[in-house]
Every structure is written in structure tokens, then in C-alpha cells.
Design a protein around this motif. Structure first.
Motif, PDB file in Angstrom:
ATOM      1  N   LEU A  89      42.110  40.916  65.056  1.00 57.19           N
ATOM      2  CA  LEU A  89      41.710  40.459  63.727  1.00 57.19           C
ATOM      3  C   LEU A  89      40.428  39.637  63.772  1.00 57.19           C
ATOM      4  O   LEU A  89      39.518  39.869  62.965  1.00 57.19           O
ATOM      5  CB  LEU A  89      42.840  39.621  63.098  1.00 57.19           C
ATOM      6  CG  LEU A  89      44.160  40.348  62.865  1.00 57.19           C
ATOM      7  CD1 LEU A  89      45.243  39.359  62.433  1.00 57.19           C
ATOM      8  CD2 LEU A  89      44.014  41.453  61.830  1.00 57.19           C
ATOM      9  N   LEU A  93      36.636  40.869  62.501  1.00 55.90           N
ATOM     10  CA  LEU A  93      36.145  40.091  61.367  1.00 55.90           C
ATOM     11  C   LEU A  93      34.734  39.589  61.636  1.00 55.90           C
ATOM     12  O   LEU A  93      33.836  39.724  60.784  1.00 55.90           O
ATOM     13  CB  LEU A  93      37.079  38.910  61.097  1.00 55.90           C
ATOM     14  CG  LEU A  93      36.598  37.925  60.015  1.00 55.90           C
ATOM     15  CD1 LEU A  93      36.505  38.603  58.656  1.00 55.90           C
ATOM     16  CD2 LEU A  93      37.508  36.700  59.955  1.00 55.90           C
ATOM     17  N   MET A  97      31.399  40.764  59.635  1.00 57.95           N
ATOM     18  CA  MET A  97      30.539  39.845  58.876  1.00 57.95           C
ATOM     19  C   MET A  97      29.086  39.930  59.335  1.00 57.95           C
ATOM     20  O   MET A  97      28.166  39.747  58.526  1.00 57.95           O
ATOM     21  CB  MET A  97      31.069  38.422  59.013  1.00 57.95           C
ATOM     22  CG  MET A  97      32.400  38.196  58.309  1.00 57.95           C
ATOM     23  SD  MET A  97      33.060  36.530  58.570  1.00 57.95           S
ATOM     24  CE  MET A  97      31.840  35.540  57.688  1.00 57.95           C
ATOM     25  N   TRP A 139      32.623  37.681  54.042  1.00 60.29           N
ATOM     26  CA  TRP A 139      33.494  38.680  54.653  1.00 60.29           C
ATOM     27  C   TRP A 139      33.893  39.754  53.642  1.00 60.29           C
ATOM     28  O   TRP A 139      34.527  40.735  53.987  1.00 60.29           O
ATOM     29  CB  TRP A 139      34.742  38.079  55.287  1.00 60.29           C
ATOM     30  CG  TRP A 139      35.536  37.104  54.488  1.00 60.29           C
ATOM     31  CD1 TRP A 139      35.982  37.215  53.207  1.00 60.29           C
ATOM     32  CD2 TRP A 139      36.058  35.855  54.970  1.00 60.29           C
ATOM     33  NE1 TRP A 139      36.741  36.129  52.844  1.00 60.29           N
ATOM     34  CE2 TRP A 139      36.801  35.272  53.916  1.00 60.29           C
ATOM     35  CE3 TRP A 139      35.981  35.164  56.181  1.00 60.29           C
ATOM     36  CZ2 TRP A 139      37.444  34.042  54.033  1.00 60.29           C
ATOM     37  CZ3 TRP A 139      36.619  33.944  56.303  1.00 60.29           C
ATOM     38  CH2 TRP A 139      37.339  33.388  55.241  1.00 60.29           C
ATOM     39  N   LEU A 142      36.759  42.309  53.837  1.00 59.01           N
ATOM     40  CA  LEU A 142      37.495  41.995  55.064  1.00 59.01           C
ATOM     41  C   LEU A 142      38.299  40.701  54.953  1.00 59.01           C
ATOM     42  O   LEU A 142      38.843  40.229  55.954  1.00 59.01           O
ATOM     43  CB  LEU A 142      36.521  41.896  56.246  1.00 59.01           C
ATOM     44  CG  LEU A 142      35.673  43.143  56.527  1.00 59.01           C
ATOM     45  CD1 LEU A 142      34.761  42.895  57.724  1.00 59.01           C
ATOM     46  CD2 LEU A 142      36.551  44.366  56.772  1.00 59.01           C
ATOM     47  N   TRP A 143      38.394  40.144  53.751  1.00 63.12           N
ATOM     48  CA  TRP A 143      39.124  38.884  53.556  1.00 63.12           C
ATOM     49  C   TRP A 143      40.578  38.995  54.031  1.00 63.12           C
ATOM     50  O   TRP A 143      41.197  37.992  54.418  1.00 63.12           O
ATOM     51  CB  TRP A 143      39.096  38.476  52.085  1.00 63.12           C
ATOM     52  CG  TRP A 143      39.893  39.381  51.179  1.00 63.12           C
ATOM     53  CD1 TRP A 143      39.446  40.479  50.512  1.00 63.12           C
ATOM     54  CD2 TRP A 143      41.291  39.260  50.859  1.00 63.12           C
ATOM     55  NE1 TRP A 143      40.475  41.066  49.804  1.00 63.12           N
ATOM     56  CE2 TRP A 143      41.613  40.332  49.996  1.00 63.12           C
ATOM     57  CE3 TRP A 143      42.290  38.360  51.213  1.00 63.12           C
ATOM     58  CZ2 TRP A 143      42.890  40.521  49.480  1.00 63.12           C
ATOM     59  CZ3 TRP A 143      43.582  38.550  50.705  1.00 63.12           C
ATOM     60  CH2 TRP A 143      43.859  39.624  49.839  1.00 63.12           C
ATOM     61  N   LEU A 145      41.701  40.083  56.723  1.00 61.60           N
ATOM     62  CA  LEU A 145      41.832  39.781  58.155  1.00 61.60           C
ATOM     63  C   LEU A 145      42.022  38.286  58.441  1.00 61.60           C
ATOM     64  O   LEU A 145      42.937  37.930  59.200  1.00 61.60           O
ATOM     65  CB  LEU A 145      40.626  40.330  58.924  1.00 61.60           C
ATOM     66  CG  LEU A 145      40.357  41.833  58.783  1.00 61.60           C
ATOM     67  CD1 LEU A 145      39.178  42.249  59.663  1.00 61.60           C
ATOM     68  CD2 LEU A 145      41.600  42.641  59.132  1.00 61.60           C
ATOM     69  N   PRO A 146      41.186  37.385  57.899  1.00 57.98           N
ATOM     70  CA  PRO A 146      41.434  35.963  58.199  1.00 57.98           C
ATOM     71  C   PRO A 146      42.759  35.474  57.632  1.00 57.98           C
ATOM     72  O   PRO A 146      43.420  34.625  58.259  1.00 57.98           O
ATOM     73  CB  PRO A 146      40.246  35.248  57.536  1.00 57.98           C
ATOM     74  CG  PRO A 146      39.713  36.198  56.525  1.00 57.98           C
ATOM     75  CD  PRO A 146      39.960  37.561  57.103  1.00 57.98           C
ATOM     76  N   ILE A 314      37.555  48.888  57.740  1.00 55.76           N
ATOM     77  CA  ILE A 314      36.376  48.059  58.001  1.00 55.76           C
ATOM     78  C   ILE A 314      35.108  48.710  57.441  1.00 55.76           C
ATOM     79  O   ILE A 314      34.264  48.036  56.841  1.00 55.76           O
ATOM     80  CB  ILE A 314      36.235  47.805  59.523  1.00 55.76           C
ATOM     81  CG1 ILE A 314      37.388  46.914  60.017  1.00 55.76           C
ATOM     82  CG2 ILE A 314      34.889  47.142  59.843  1.00 55.76           C
ATOM     83  CD1 ILE A 314      37.464  46.786  61.522  1.00 55.76           C
TER      84      ILE A 314
END
Length: 372
Positions: A89, A93, A97, A139, A142-143, A145-146, A314
Motif C-alpha cells: 500500500l 501510494l 503520487m 493522491w 489513490l486515497w 490506499l492510505p 492505480i
């Protein structure tokens, strides 16, 4: 380590729901809601199927991720698990980014007239200055993932405790879900969050000020783990309730369509919150139930698609935005543009995945896949 069995139905659902994400982001190009780029003609009616998808597409992903965590922890210690979470992850990420997301912001700045020049000029000047939306570091899509990484780290000690000691909470849930509509017990915390927290916190995807989305998503992630902890009883009950959940889901969404016509107020808010939660949970049970009944079996396509889904996730929005930039001002109508966006996004993402990522081993960890 305990023996575990792979749930192929969960793999199928993961592939299907992430695929729907491509259709959803293509739809965002045409609806009235804000997005990174907008078509020159907005189609108001598209928001209704989008609203239907929007009710359950992300909740089921967090739930399935929690279910997957149960199986992952069966084969790893807590330290191995969190290390693997960081590798799968955190690294994608960071790569996303720095490399994948910047083209999206570049096309957005071009469309808004905030930047002129080539992409290389953009990269060498302002690409990594400031935090989006004022700046250009983000991001974006892709938000997920965090959030998933933070949930995994925060809850992993609890999950390990539950797996080792088979705590009373699992026994209690195992008994409750066997009662008529017992699986709807999970809607109570979700309703409290929707009715009491949602009005005060807009969904921002920034992790820090996104309290409603953070806690509701983490609750779904936690529930996924608890549900799978109940063992085979869960899948028996999910298969039994799927038809009733289907009817309930239809009724609740019709109820939402009706209540959305009324003005805001306390009565509407609490009623809407109730319908939203029962609706999203019903469709989650429908998808889990029919997948468990018909799709809990391996296939060559599933093996390929399940490995490809993470790189597709992604890549896809960057591809969509890039194509959309060159379509946005053309007078081609909805259908040609939508087809070009959907087919183009799938095709280009597949070409990058199949002919580049799979051929270059060093790229695979950057896209969250393990080298075979």
C-alpha cells in the motif's frame, strides 16, 4: 499457522467492483458534480445510476478488504502483516503520487488555464509544489490506499487478539446472524455514524479532516474481519438472505429517490440516513450472497484479472483524464465519448499492465503486485 481456504467469490467481487470504478469515473466526466475535468455538455440523468452505484461501491471494498485481512493474518505474524501492508500500500501510494497522479493535475491545470506548456515543463517547474487543490501534490483517486494502510495498522493488534482467543464478540455475532435478518445487526453502528456524524463532516479524502468517511470506512473494514471470523455460518446465512436483501435493496433505493425530492430537515435527514444504510447493506449482502452461491470457484481468467486489478486501479483514472482532456470540447455526443473513454481506459491500462508491468520485474512492487 492455521489452515485457510481461499474465497474465490471475494476475488470475483474485488475484480467486478474495481472494474465498476472505471465506469463510475467515466460517468463523473458527464454529471453535474464536480470532478477534475468536465464535458462541454452535462447530462443530469446520469446522476441517478451513479447515485445507485455510489451507495455501496466503496463500502463493499472496505468490507472485502477486512475479510481479506482475516486470511492474511492466518499466514503471517502481526509484524509480517504490517510490513506487507506497507510494501503493498505505501510504496504504490508514493509511486502513484510522484508518477501516476501528476498527469491528471497537469491536464486539469491546462483545462483551467492555470498552466501553459509541455508536461516536461510542468514536471520541472510546479508539479511538486504545494498541496492540492491550491498546489499540485495529491493522491487523488489513490486515497483508498492510505486509509486502508492506517486501518490495517490501527486494528491489527485487535484482529490478532480476536484470532488467537476467539473472543466472545465473535461467538455473539455468530449467534445473532443466524436469526431472521440477523445480518442487519451490522447496520446499527453505520446508521449512528450516518445520522449523527455525516452532517458535520464533508467527505474530503484527506485522511485528517475526513472524520465521517474515516470512521464509517474503518467500521466496514472491522466488520469484514468480524464477519469472516464467524466461519462457514456466515456464508450459509448470506446465501439464505440474498433474495430478501435484493427486494429490500430495491425498496430502499426507491425510498431514497422519493425522499430526495423533499426539502432538508430533521425528519428527512434521519429517514434518509436509515434508507441509505439499509440500502447499502442490502446490496452488499446481495453481491456477497450471489457471488458465494455461483462464483466461489477458480478460473484462469480470475487468476489473471485478480493480479491485474491493483495496477488497473492505480492507472485507470490518469488514463481516463488524459483521454477526457482531448474529448471535452468536441461535439460528439454522449455515447461516442463514453465508449471511447471506457474502451480506451481499459485498453490502455491493459497494454501498460500486460506489456510493460508484467515484463519488467522492478515495476511490479511499484504497482502492488508480487513477482512470481
Amino acid at each position: 499457522m492455521e489452515k485457510t481456504f481461499r474465497r474465490y467469490d471475494l476475488d470475483w467481487l474485488r475484480v467486478v467492483v474495481f472494474s465498476l470504478l472505471i465506469f463510475y469515473h467515466v460517468g463523473m466526466f458527464f454529471v453535474p458534480w464536480g470532478w477534475h475535468l468536465k464535458n462541454n455538455i452535462i447530462y443530469d440523468w446520469i446522476k441517478w445510476p451513479m447515485l445507485f452505484l455510489n451507495q455501496w461501491r466503496l463500502p463493499i471494498l472496505f468490507l472485502i478488504s477486512g475479510m481479506g485481512t482475516f486470511y492474511a493474518l492466518s499466514k503471517r505474524t502481526i509484524w509480517q502483516f504490517n510490513k506487507e501492508r506497507f510494501l503493498r500500500l505505501g510504496i504504490p501510494l508514493l509511486f502513484g503520487m510522484l508518477v501516476v497522479v501528476p498527469p491528471q493535475i497537469y491536464f486539469e491545470r491546462l483545462a483551467e488555464g492555470q498552466f501553459q506548456g509541455s508536461y516536461l515543463h510542468y514536471l520541472s517547474t510546479v508539479a511538486y509544489e504545494g498541496i492540492y487543490p491550491e498546489g499540485n501534490i495529491s493522491w487523488h483517486h489513490l486515497w483508498f490506499l492510505p486509509y486502508l494502510f492506517v486501518f490495517s495498522v490501527l486494528l491489527s493488534p485487535i484482529f490478532v487478539y480476536i484470532k488467537k482467543r476467539k473472543t466472545k464478540i465473535v461467538d455473539w455475532f455468530s449467534k445473532v446472524i443466524q436469526k431472521p435478518f440477523g445480518l442487519y445487526i451490522f447496520t446499527l453502528p453505520l446508521y449512528l455514524l450516518e445520522s449523527l456524524l455525516e452532517p458535520f463532516y464533508d467527505i474530503t479524502h484527506d485522511l485528517i479532516n475526513d472524520w465521517f468517511n474515516f470512521f464509517s470506512s474503518m467500521t466496514l473494514f472491522f466488520f469484514g474481519f468480524i464477519m469472516v471470523s464467524c466461519g462457514q455460518i456466515l456464508w450459509i446465512e448470506i446465501e439464505k438472505i440474498r433474495k430478501k436483501a435484493f427486494i429490500l435493496g430495491i425498496l430502499c433505493f426507491i425510498g431514497l429517490l422519493i425522499i430526495w425530492q423533499f426539502e432538508d430537515g430533521y425528519t428527512r435527514h434521519f429517514t434518509e440516513a436509515f434508507l441509505k444504510i439499509i440500502n447499502l447493506w442490502s446490496w452488499i449482502l446481495v453481491l456477497l450472497g450471489y457471488a458465494a452461491k455461483h462464483q466461489n470457484k477458480p478460473s484462469k481468467f480470475l487468476g489473471y484479472a485478480n493480479r491485474a486489478v491493483y495496477p488497473f486501479y492505480i492507472l485507470h483514472q490518469t488514463v481516463t483524464v488524459a483521454i477526457a482532456y482531448y474529448l471535452m470540447d468536441l461535439d460528439w455526443g454522449l455515447l461516442p465519448k463514453a465508449l471511447i473513454l471506457v474502451i480506451g481506459t481499459f485498453l490502455i491500462s491493459w497494454i501498460i499492465y500486460h506489456f510493460i508491468i508484467l515484463k519488467i520485474g522492478l515495476l511490479q512492487p511499484l504497482f502492488g503486485i508480487k513477482n512470481k
